[in-house]
Design a protein around this motif. Structure first.
Motif, PDB file in Angstrom:
ATOM      1  N   THR A   9       0.800  -1.373   0.195  1.00  0.00           N
ATOM      2  CA  THR A   9      -0.097   0.058   0.170  1.00  0.00           C
ATOM      3  C   THR A   9       0.890   1.274  -0.073  1.00  0.00           C
ATOM      4  O   THR A   9       0.809   2.160  -0.671  1.00  0.00           O
ATOM      5  CB  THR A   9      -1.070  -0.124   1.323  1.00  0.00           C
ATOM      6  OG1 THR A   9      -1.678  -1.208   1.055  1.00  0.00           O
ATOM      7  CG2 THR A   9      -1.858   0.995   1.211  1.00  0.00           C
ATOM      8  N   GLN A  10       2.003   1.240   0.828  1.00  0.00           N
ATOM      9  CA  GLN A  10       2.764   2.373   0.793  1.00  0.00           C
ATOM     10  C   GLN A  10       3.416   2.642  -0.443  1.00  0.00           C
ATOM     11  O   GLN A  10       3.633   3.659  -1.162  1.00  0.00           O
ATOM     12  CB  GLN A  10       3.668   2.441   2.133  1.00  0.00           C
ATOM     13  CG  GLN A  10       4.485   3.674   2.323  1.00  0.00           C
ATOM     14  CD  GLN A  10       3.630   5.007   2.562  1.00  0.00           C
ATOM     15  OE1 GLN A  10       2.743   4.938   3.249  1.00  0.00           O
ATOM     16  NE2 GLN A  10       3.775   6.101   1.588  1.00  0.00           N
ATOM     17  N   ARG A  12       2.733   1.535  -3.356  1.00  0.00           N
ATOM     18  CA  ARG A  12       1.475   2.220  -4.530  1.00  0.00           C
ATOM     19  C   ARG A  12       1.456   3.565  -4.219  1.00  0.00           C
ATOM     20  O   ARG A  12       1.425   4.357  -5.050  1.00  0.00           O
ATOM     21  CB  ARG A  12       0.477   1.439  -4.426  1.00  0.00           C
ATOM     22  CG  ARG A  12      -0.521   1.705  -5.469  1.00  0.00           C
ATOM     23  CD  ARG A  12      -1.881   0.972  -5.310  1.00  0.00           C
ATOM     24  NE  ARG A  12      -2.805   1.015  -6.445  1.00  0.00           N
ATOM     25  CZ  ARG A  12      -3.382   2.261  -6.834  1.00  0.00           C
ATOM     26  NH1 ARG A  12      -3.437   3.148  -6.051  1.00  0.00           N
ATOM     27  NH2 ARG A  12      -4.035   2.127  -7.899  1.00  0.00           N
ATOM     28  N   GLU A  13       1.282   4.148  -3.030  1.00  0.00           N
ATOM     29  CA  GLU A  13       1.026   5.535  -2.552  1.00  0.00           C
ATOM     30  C   GLU A  13       2.230   6.480  -3.038  1.00  0.00           C
ATOM     31  O   GLU A  13       2.094   7.396  -3.527  1.00  0.00           O
ATOM     32  CB  GLU A  13       0.670   5.631  -1.215  1.00  0.00           C
ATOM     33  CG  GLU A  13       0.244   7.181  -0.999  1.00  0.00           C
ATOM     34  CD  GLU A  13      -0.907   7.726  -1.817  1.00  0.00           C
ATOM     35  OE1 GLU A  13      -0.686   9.085  -2.200  1.00  0.00           O
ATOM     36  OE2 GLU A  13      -1.792   6.998  -2.107  1.00  0.00           O
ATOM     37  N   ASP A  14       3.278   5.882  -2.717  1.00  0.00           N
ATOM     38  CA  ASP A  14       4.780   6.653  -3.165  1.00  0.00           C
ATOM     39  C   ASP A  14       4.818   6.925  -4.447  1.00  0.00           C
ATOM     40  O   ASP A  14       5.206   7.875  -4.892  1.00  0.00           O
ATOM     41  CB  ASP A  14       5.826   5.832  -2.399  1.00  0.00           C
ATOM     42  CG  ASP A  14       6.219   5.760  -1.016  1.00  0.00           C
ATOM     43  OD1 ASP A  14       5.363   6.506  -0.421  1.00  0.00           O
ATOM     44  OD2 ASP A  14       6.901   4.896  -0.412  1.00  0.00           O
ATOM     45  N   LEU A  16       2.168   7.103  -6.501  1.00  0.00           N
ATOM     46  CA  LEU A  16       1.343   7.942  -7.147  1.00  0.00           C
ATOM     47  C   LEU A  16       1.945   9.405  -6.827  1.00  0.00           C
ATOM     48  O   LEU A  16       1.538  10.356  -7.378  1.00  0.00           O
ATOM     49  CB  LEU A  16      -0.101   7.759  -6.121  1.00  0.00           C
ATOM     50  CG  LEU A  16      -0.831   6.496  -6.780  1.00  0.00           C
ATOM     51  CD1 LEU A  16      -2.157   6.356  -5.863  1.00  0.00           C
ATOM     52  CD2 LEU A  16      -1.090   6.899  -8.334  1.00  0.00           C
ATOM     53  N   VAL A  17       2.273   9.554  -5.450  1.00  0.00           N
ATOM     54  CA  VAL A  17       2.944  10.816  -5.381  1.00  0.00           C
ATOM     55  C   VAL A  17       4.020  11.280  -6.198  1.00  0.00           C
ATOM     56  O   VAL A  17       4.359  12.397  -6.510  1.00  0.00           O
ATOM     57  CB  VAL A  17       3.473  11.006  -3.619  1.00  0.00           C
ATOM     58  CG1 VAL A  17       4.269  12.390  -3.347  1.00  0.00           C
ATOM     59  CG2 VAL A  17       2.407  10.773  -2.578  1.00  0.00           C
ATOM     60  N   ASN A  63      -6.684  10.571  -9.653  1.00  0.00           N
ATOM     61  CA  ASN A  63      -7.773   9.796  -9.021  1.00  0.00           C
ATOM     62  C   ASN A  63      -9.352  10.063  -9.542  1.00  0.00           C
ATOM     63  O   ASN A  63     -10.265  10.299  -9.026  1.00  0.00           O
ATOM     64  CB  ASN A  63      -7.699  10.301  -7.362  1.00  0.00           C
ATOM     65  CG  ASN A  63      -8.580   9.271  -6.609  1.00  0.00           C
ATOM     66  OD1 ASN A  63      -8.867   8.190  -7.051  1.00  0.00           O
ATOM     67  ND2 ASN A  63      -9.204   9.810  -5.498  1.00  0.00           N
TER      68      ASN A  63
END
Length: 188
Positions: A9-10, A12-14, A16-17, A63
């Protein structure tokens, strides 16, 4: 460069950022999967694993709760004299659906208050909707952006500002009112 890291999860978020930053700094054409991966500290294969293509990373970074090819196909497939109605019905469905309405509301508010997000949205529309639809229908890009402005205006008045009686009108009433206006932009 690092490969797979613990914490899916982290990671994937990294990514996206990093993607938001890369698209914001370099635009859609200038951003690369390699650049996104480098900024996120992962291997480019991991970006592909999570998101697939550059377009899919872009959509995820914004998003946007709809696949852009779905929107372009909806506009270009089917009878040309029904494009306005198809667009209005799609927008009404997306904005009234609990699964997508909050995301669209957040996106509209973000676009209005954040230049980086606004820039990403412009690029999204250019590369995934305006360009492909303009080419497929052999219409000037100005007409496609005019139709987009009408659709976004509808969403803003009905769902964000909630102007009455438009906000409480039935979907059929809104389609009857707005579809002919949108249809104008798609006339050959």
């Amino acid at each position: 460069m690092a490969g797979r890291r613990p914490g899916q999860t982290q990671t994937r978020e990294d990514i996206l950022v990093a993607a938001r930053n890369q698209f914001g700094q370099h635009g859609y054409n200038g951003a690369t999967i390699r650049g996104i991966a480098a900024e996120a500290g992962v291997n480019p294969a991991l970006v592909h694993h999570f998101f697939g293509s550059k377009e899919q990373v872009f959509v995820a970074a914004l998003n946007v709760p709809i696949n852009p090819s779905t929107l372009a196909d909806l506009i270009t497939q089917g009878p040309r004299d029904q494009i306005g109605e198809r667009i209005v019905r799609l927008f009404l469905g997306l904005w009234s659906s609990p699964e997508t309405s909050q995301t669209f509301l957040a996106l509209v508010r973000s676009v209005a208050g954040n230049e980086q997000i606004a820039s990403l949205m412009r690029q999204f529309l250019e590369h995934t909707v305006v360009g492909p639809v303009s080419k497929a229908l052999e219409l000037p890009r100005l007409r496609i952006t005019g139709a987009a402005a009408q659709a976004f205006g509808l969403a803003m008045a009905r769902y964000v500002i909630r102007v009455e009686p438009l906000a409480s009108a039935t979907d059929d009433e809104v389609v009857e009112l707005v579809a002919p206006v949108l249809q104008y932009y798609f006339a050959p």
